[in-house]
Design an enzyme around this catalytic site. Structure first.
Site, mmCIF file in Angstrom:
data_model
loop_
_atom_site.group_PDB
_atom_site.id
_atom_site.type_symbol
_atom_site.label_atom_id
_atom_site.label_comp_id
_atom_site.label_asym_id
_atom_site.label_seq_id
_atom_site.Cartn_x
_atom_site.Cartn_y
_atom_site.Cartn_z
ATOM 1 N N ASP A 6 -20.109 -70.183 -13.922
ATOM 2 C CA ASP A 6 -20.841 -69.710 -15.108
ATOM 3 C C ASP A 6 -20.127 -68.524 -15.725
ATOM 4 O O ASP A 6 -20.470 -68.105 -16.827
ATOM 5 C CB ASP A 6 -22.275 -69.315 -14.715
ATOM 6 C CG ASP A 6 -23.082 -68.884 -15.924
ATOM 7 O OD1 ASP A 6 -23.088 -69.652 -16.918
ATOM 8 O OD2 ASP A 6 -23.663 -67.782 -15.915
ATOM 9 N N HIS A 34 -21.533 -68.183 -19.314
ATOM 10 C CA HIS A 34 -22.314 -67.033 -18.813
ATOM 11 C C HIS A 34 -23.772 -67.171 -19.263
ATOM 12 O O HIS A 34 -24.337 -66.293 -19.910
ATOM 13 C CB HIS A 34 -21.721 -65.703 -19.296
ATOM 14 C CG HIS A 34 -22.147 -64.538 -18.444
ATOM 15 N ND1 HIS A 34 -21.331 -63.481 -18.152
ATOM 16 C CD2 HIS A 34 -23.325 -64.278 -17.794
ATOM 17 C CE1 HIS A 34 -21.970 -62.615 -17.391
ATOM 18 N NE2 HIS A 34 -23.201 -63.080 -17.159
HETATM 19 P P1 NAD Z 1 -28.331 -57.636 -5.682
HETATM 20 O O1 NAD Z 1 -27.809 -56.250 -5.846
HETATM 21 O O2 NAD Z 1 -29.774 -57.863 -5.446
HETATM 22 O O3 NAD Z 1 -27.523 -58.357 -4.498
HETATM 23 C C1 NAD Z 1 -26.144 -58.278 -4.315
HETATM 24 C C2 NAD Z 1 -25.884 -58.459 -2.824
HETATM 25 O O4 NAD Z 1 -24.467 -58.530 -2.633
HETATM 26 C C3 NAD Z 1 -26.391 -57.290 -1.964
HETATM 27 O O5 NAD Z 1 -27.200 -57.762 -0.913
HETATM 28 C C4 NAD Z 1 -25.110 -56.659 -1.444
HETATM 29 O O6 NAD Z 1 -25.254 -56.087 -0.131
HETATM 30 C C5 NAD Z 1 -24.185 -57.853 -1.437
HETATM 31 N N1 NAD Z 1 -22.757 -57.506 -1.364
HETATM 32 C C6 NAD Z 1 -22.124 -56.428 -1.862
HETATM 33 N N2 NAD Z 1 -20.811 -56.502 -1.558
HETATM 34 C C7 NAD Z 1 -20.637 -57.649 -0.872
HETATM 35 C C8 NAD Z 1 -19.506 -58.281 -0.275
HETATM 36 N N3 NAD Z 1 -18.295 -57.710 -0.315
HETATM 37 N N4 NAD Z 1 -19.689 -59.471 0.359
HETATM 38 C C9 NAD Z 1 -20.912 -60.029 0.435
HETATM 39 N N5 NAD Z 1 -22.023 -59.477 -0.096
HETATM 40 C C10 NAD Z 1 -21.873 -58.302 -0.752
HETATM 41 O O7 NAD Z 1 -27.836 -58.410 -6.969
HETATM 42 P P2 NAD Z 1 -28.419 -59.791 -7.535
HETATM 43 O O8 NAD Z 1 -29.580 -59.517 -8.404
HETATM 44 O O9 NAD Z 1 -28.545 -60.748 -6.428
HETATM 45 O O10 NAD Z 1 -27.200 -60.205 -8.497
HETATM 46 C C11 NAD Z 1 -25.916 -60.528 -7.993
HETATM 47 C C12 NAD Z 1 -24.913 -60.565 -9.113
HETATM 48 O O11 NAD Z 1 -25.195 -61.668 -9.979
HETATM 49 C C13 NAD Z 1 -25.000 -59.361 -10.081
HETATM 50 O O12 NAD Z 1 -24.304 -58.242 -9.600
HETATM 51 C C14 NAD Z 1 -24.403 -59.900 -11.346
HETATM 52 O O13 NAD Z 1 -23.038 -59.621 -11.368
HETATM 53 C C15 NAD Z 1 -24.625 -61.396 -11.241
HETATM 54 N N6 NAD Z 1 -25.525 -61.913 -12.285
HETATM 55 C C16 NAD Z 1 -25.073 -62.908 -13.087
HETATM 56 C C17 NAD Z 1 -25.907 -63.438 -14.082
HETATM 57 C C18 NAD Z 1 -25.441 -64.569 -14.967
HETATM 58 O O14 NAD Z 1 -26.053 -64.797 -16.026
HETATM 59 N N7 NAD Z 1 -24.426 -65.301 -14.596
HETATM 60 C C19 NAD Z 1 -27.185 -62.916 -14.260
HETATM 61 C C20 NAD Z 1 -27.629 -61.907 -13.414
HETATM 62 C C21 NAD Z 1 -26.777 -61.416 -12.424
#
Ligand code: NAD
Length: 340
Positions: free
Chosen positions: A262, A306
């Site tokens: 995405d 995205h």
């Molecule tokens: P979140 O902060 O709740 O969770 C992220 C998790 O990743 C945490 O548990 C953290 O400990 C873990 N993490 C950090 N570094 C890591 C590593 N090296 N290896 C494995 N795990 C690791 O965030 P979320 O709400 O779950 O969102 C995740 C990501 O999704 C966001 O940061 C954003 O970039 C992306 N996102 C994309 C869209 C889209 O439209 N495509 C929309 C929303 C979020």
């Protein structure tokens, strides 16, 4: 007696991804001075008197931009990710930055699953086939999820929801997170393992991590070499998590069967080529564009623009939470979603 007029705040919103929400914002801040642009923030459309700023992920807020708005008090990014903002510099300048972390974990997880199912059942090719007038399933055989091992990298809000959605599919789930939430393992019947083991044993790998120095190119030549032959990779987090060139090489060698993306590294250069005036930026764009072209045209890759966050319900929640954040800030109330 003449009533003393309250000083109005100056708001700027850059609603590039949801221009249809202009009315909602105007109504929420009807008594304030509000600039609204249905584009990303650039040095051309920026208002130097801005005090409160609302942006999406396509508005890059580096130190130059932050310096250009000397009255800035609050930035609200209508997104979970905040890698487009120089947080350290904002903190130095005493600018509060908030994201909207919980508007759509189900929405993004549902999209990641949609990408996976589309690959598993050859949906894009099947639809194109029928649209071209050919009603035949020849060479459109897919694969079951039942019995497969799914590796989930990152078990925050979205990764956990993705695991929750997988419960009905009869898959074996492995997860990796440097901050595991072990209490979830028995609830959702999965196992935390080391990243190497996840890479080695998963048939499908779905990425749900933020883009940081540690996660940049987490999927690279080396980690791809540790994966099972024929792995499927799903990325709905940030483009920079996957090294596109290494992914293409993995597909060429047959190591990777398919990918559902995405997000793409350098996707910002696809949307706004007209905004690039500086030669260094232009060179960066060229570096990304070639790989992006190969990724988007590859028959074993499906790419969505995205779009994982984008559902009617999630956008409603996102804007309501954004407005609530600004109102709480103005009332000097505590902000749970404050990043700095
Ligand atoms: P979140 O902060 O709740 O969770 C992220 C998790 O990743 C945490 O548990 C953290 O400990 C873990 N993490 C950090 N570094 C890591 C590593 N090296 N290896 C494995 N795990 C690791 O965030 P979320 O709400 O779950 O969102 C995740 C990501 O999704 C966001 O940061 C954003 O970039 C992306 N996102 C994309 C869209 C889209 O439209 N495509 C929309 C929303 C979020």
């Amino acid at each position: 007696m003449v009533k003393k007029e309250m000083k109005k705040n100056v708001y700027s919103f850059y609603l590039s991804l949801c221009p249809d929400k202009e009315h909602f914002i105007r109504k929420a801040f009807a008594k304030e001075k509000v600039y609204i642009h249905c584009a990303a923030l650039t040095s051309e459309n920026m208002h130097t008197d801005t005090e409160i700023l609302g942006v999406f992920v396509d508005s890059k807020l580096d130190n130059k931009m932050l310096d250009a708005m000397p009255n800035l008090k609050l930035i609200v990014t209508l997104s979970v990710g905040f890698d487009h903002i120089d947080l350290e510099y904002a903190k130095k300048k005493k600018i509060t930055v908030c994201n909207i972390p919980n508007y759509g974990e189900n929405t993004v997880a549902e999209h990641a699953l949609a990408l996976l199912l589309s690959i598993a059942r050859e949906i894009p090719d099947s639809v194109n086939r029928v649209r071209s007038g050919i009603f035949s399933y020849e060479e459109l055989r897919g694969f079951d999820l039942l019995g497969k091992t799914v590796g989930v990298v990152g078990t925050g809000r979205i990764g956990t929801y993705f695991i929750k959605l997988l419960q009905g599919f009869g898959v074996n789930i492995l997860a990796y997170d440097p901050f595991p939430r072990k209490e979830l393992m028995s609830e959702y019947n999965f196992k935390y393992v080391k990243l190497e083991k996840l890479l080695h044993e998963s048939d499908i790998i779905s990425l749900h991590v933020p883009l940081t120095k540690d996660t940049k190119h987490l999927i690279n030549k080396k980690t791809l070499s540790q994966m099972k032959k024929g792995v499927v990779i799903i990325n709905s987090s940030r483009g920079g998590i996957v090294d596109g060139k290494a992914l293409l090489a993995g597909l060429e060698k047959g190591k990777v069967f398919a990918a559902g993306l995405d997000v793409l590294e350098g996707e910002e250069y696809l949307k706004h080529p007209q905004d690039i005036h500086d030669a260094k930026e232009q060179k960066r764009r060229e570096e990304f564009i070639d790989t992006i072209h190969h990724l988007t045209s590859h028959p074993q890759i499906i790419v969505t623009p995205h779009n994982a966050f984008n559902s009617n319900e999630s956008i409603e929640r996102m804007f309501q939470l954004g407005v609530d954040t600004i109102k709480r800030f103005n009332q000097k109330k505590a902000l749970k979603n404050k990043l700095v």
